[in-house]
Every structure is written in C-alpha cells, then in structure tokens.
Design an enzyme around this catalytic site. Structure first.
Site, mmCIF file in Angstrom:
data_model
loop_
_atom_site.group_PDB
_atom_site.id
_atom_site.type_symbol
_atom_site.label_atom_id
_atom_site.label_comp_id
_atom_site.label_asym_id
_atom_site.label_seq_id
_atom_site.Cartn_x
_atom_site.Cartn_y
_atom_site.Cartn_z
ATOM 1 N N CYS A 51 20.112 -31.879 53.103
ATOM 2 C CA CYS A 51 19.063 -30.568 53.341
ATOM 3 C C CYS A 51 19.332 -29.400 52.312
ATOM 4 O O CYS A 51 18.257 -28.900 51.730
ATOM 5 C CB CYS A 51 19.333 -29.836 54.826
ATOM 6 S SG CYS A 51 18.866 -31.068 56.145
ATOM 7 N N ARG A 128 12.396 -34.984 58.126
ATOM 8 C CA ARG A 128 11.990 -34.167 57.217
ATOM 9 C C ARG A 128 10.484 -34.348 56.722
ATOM 10 O O ARG A 128 10.144 -35.310 56.270
ATOM 11 C CB ARG A 128 12.721 -34.902 55.949
ATOM 12 C CG ARG A 128 14.201 -34.693 56.166
ATOM 13 C CD ARG A 128 14.993 -35.498 54.882
ATOM 14 N NE ARG A 128 16.505 -35.542 55.379
ATOM 15 C CZ ARG A 128 17.229 -34.612 55.216
ATOM 16 N NH1 ARG A 128 17.007 -33.396 54.952
ATOM 17 N NH2 ARG A 128 18.638 -34.909 55.869
HETATM 18 C C1 BEZ Z 1 21.703 -33.792 55.875
HETATM 19 O O1 BEZ Z 1 22.809 -34.392 55.102
HETATM 20 O O2 BEZ Z 1 20.942 -33.145 55.507
HETATM 21 C C2 BEZ Z 1 21.661 -34.575 57.274
HETATM 22 C C3 BEZ Z 1 21.836 -35.744 57.316
HETATM 23 C C4 BEZ Z 1 21.955 -36.335 58.555
HETATM 24 C C5 BEZ Z 1 21.549 -35.559 59.546
HETATM 25 C C6 BEZ Z 1 20.741 -34.201 59.473
HETATM 26 C C7 BEZ Z 1 21.127 -33.524 58.225
#
Ligand code: BEZ
Length: 215
Positions: A51, A128
């Site tokens: 993110c 996402r």
């Molecule tokens: C992330 O790295 O943004 C992420 C990865 C897995 C679940 C939620 C966020």
C-alpha cells in the site's frame, strides 16, 4: 453477509454518493466530483508495504493527474488518526506527501457501497479497487486487485488518457493502445458510411476494423 455488503457498482452506473471524513476534511462525494474526472482507489491498510508503494505512486504522479483535470481520492478501512500518522511517517521516511484526500472508512460504509469489501479475499480490509469516474459522475472503468498484488501506475495513467481521448475524439482504443498510436474508428452504421470509409485513407483491415491517427 447482508445484501448491501455485496453491492458492486458497474461500468455505466452513476457513482454512488456518500459523506465521509478524509485527511483533507469532511467530503460530500457528489460535490467533490462535480464536473471533474475522478479516480477513487482503495488500499487494504495503512502502514503496510505494498500500500505504501501504491499510495506513493499516486502522490508522485499528482502533477500528471492535475494536468488531466483529474482528482484523486484514496480510501481504507482505517481511522483518520491512522491515516494522518501514516501520511506523516511516509513523508518523514521518503519525503513523499499524500496531498489527495484519503477517506477514513472505519464503518466500512463506502467500501460496501463500492464493492471494495470482498469477503472471500478479506472480511475486514478493502481490496485494491480503482474507479474511474467521468465529469458527469458516471463510472467508466473499474479495476479490482487482490491484497497481495500491487497495481500498475502506467496502466492507471494509460486508461485515463484512453478514456479522455475516446470521449474527445469519439473513437475506441485497440489492444495495448498508447498515446500517439492510431485509434479505432467506430464501425459504420449505414451503407453510405461504409462506402465513405472505403474511400478514406484509414488503415483498414476490413470495413469494420479501421484505424486513424489522432490529430
Ligand atoms: C500490503 O503490503 O500493502 C498488504 C499486503 C497484504 C495485506 C494487506 C496489505
């Protein structure tokens, strides 16, 4: 799950309205988007690595989106305090400031309204999602990515340019179209148009598949 939680806006629907708290203040979405192209995108959680790369990607392209008269709005199921702490943390660590508003969707209201909460992937975090909304408020393109795969900023920029050019020139974009490349002229609707097309200088495979330069 209640029905509302399974709502999935579709391409061609008007963007559902809502009121939300954001990192730039209270937002009435219908007011915010009026007359503008808007990209509404969700991320699963603040202070997570993928993110952070994605949100930084949007922030670094802020000028690109401004030049296309396009507003950005982020969202996650986190509190406003978490958002502010994360914005501050990223700014301190990397110098990148998330200037666009980020919705604090702690009650999941907006996530549910936009089909961002997909229980098979996560019951508590938004997937996402990316919604491209045109100046009339209509949803024109939707992307959904899972939690473990980040989006592609070049594709996000490409489809925005494609949507805007398609509207402006009343054309369609072929496979892998990029700005500067030929576009598809919509198929003729009458025999007369078909005959006109045959006499044109379009690049033509057949009368229904014709390309031209955008001038
Ligand atoms: C992330 O790295 O943004 C992420 C990865 C897995 C679940 C939620 C966020």
């Amino acid at each position: 799950m209640e029905d509302q939680q399974l709502t999935m806006p579709r391409i061609g629907d008007m963007a559902p309205d809502f009121v939300a708290m954001t990192t730039t203040g209270k937002m009435q979405f219908s007011e915010y988007i009026k007359g503008k192209w808007v990209i509404l995108f969700s991320h699963p959680a603040d202070f997570t690595p993928v993110c952070t790369t994605e949100m930084s990607g949007f922030a670094l392209e802020q000028k690109f989106f401004d030049e296309l008269d396009t507003k950005l709005v982020g969202l996650s199921i986190d509190s406003i305090h978490s958002h502010i702490a994360w914005v501050n943390n990223v700014k301190k660590n990397t110098g990148v400031l998330f200037e666009f508003p980020i919705i604090a969707d702690i009650d999941m209201k907006v996530s549910k309204l936009y089909g961002m909460l997909q229980p098979g992937e996560s019951e508590t975090a938004a997937v996402r999602a990316v919604f491209f909304i045109d100046p009339s408020g209509k949803i024109r393109l939707i992307m959904y990515y899972p939690l473990n795969v980040g989006r592609n900023m070049e594709e996000i920029k490409r489809v925005l340019l494609a949507l805007q050019a398609a509207d402006k020139y009343k054309v369609a974009m072929p496979l892998n179209w990029k700005p500067g490349e030929k576009v598809i002229v919509p198929p003729p609707k009458t025999v007369e148009e078909m005959l006109e097309r045959e006499a044109s200088d379009y690049e033509m495979v057949d009368f229904y598949l014709a390309k031209k330069e955008l001038v």
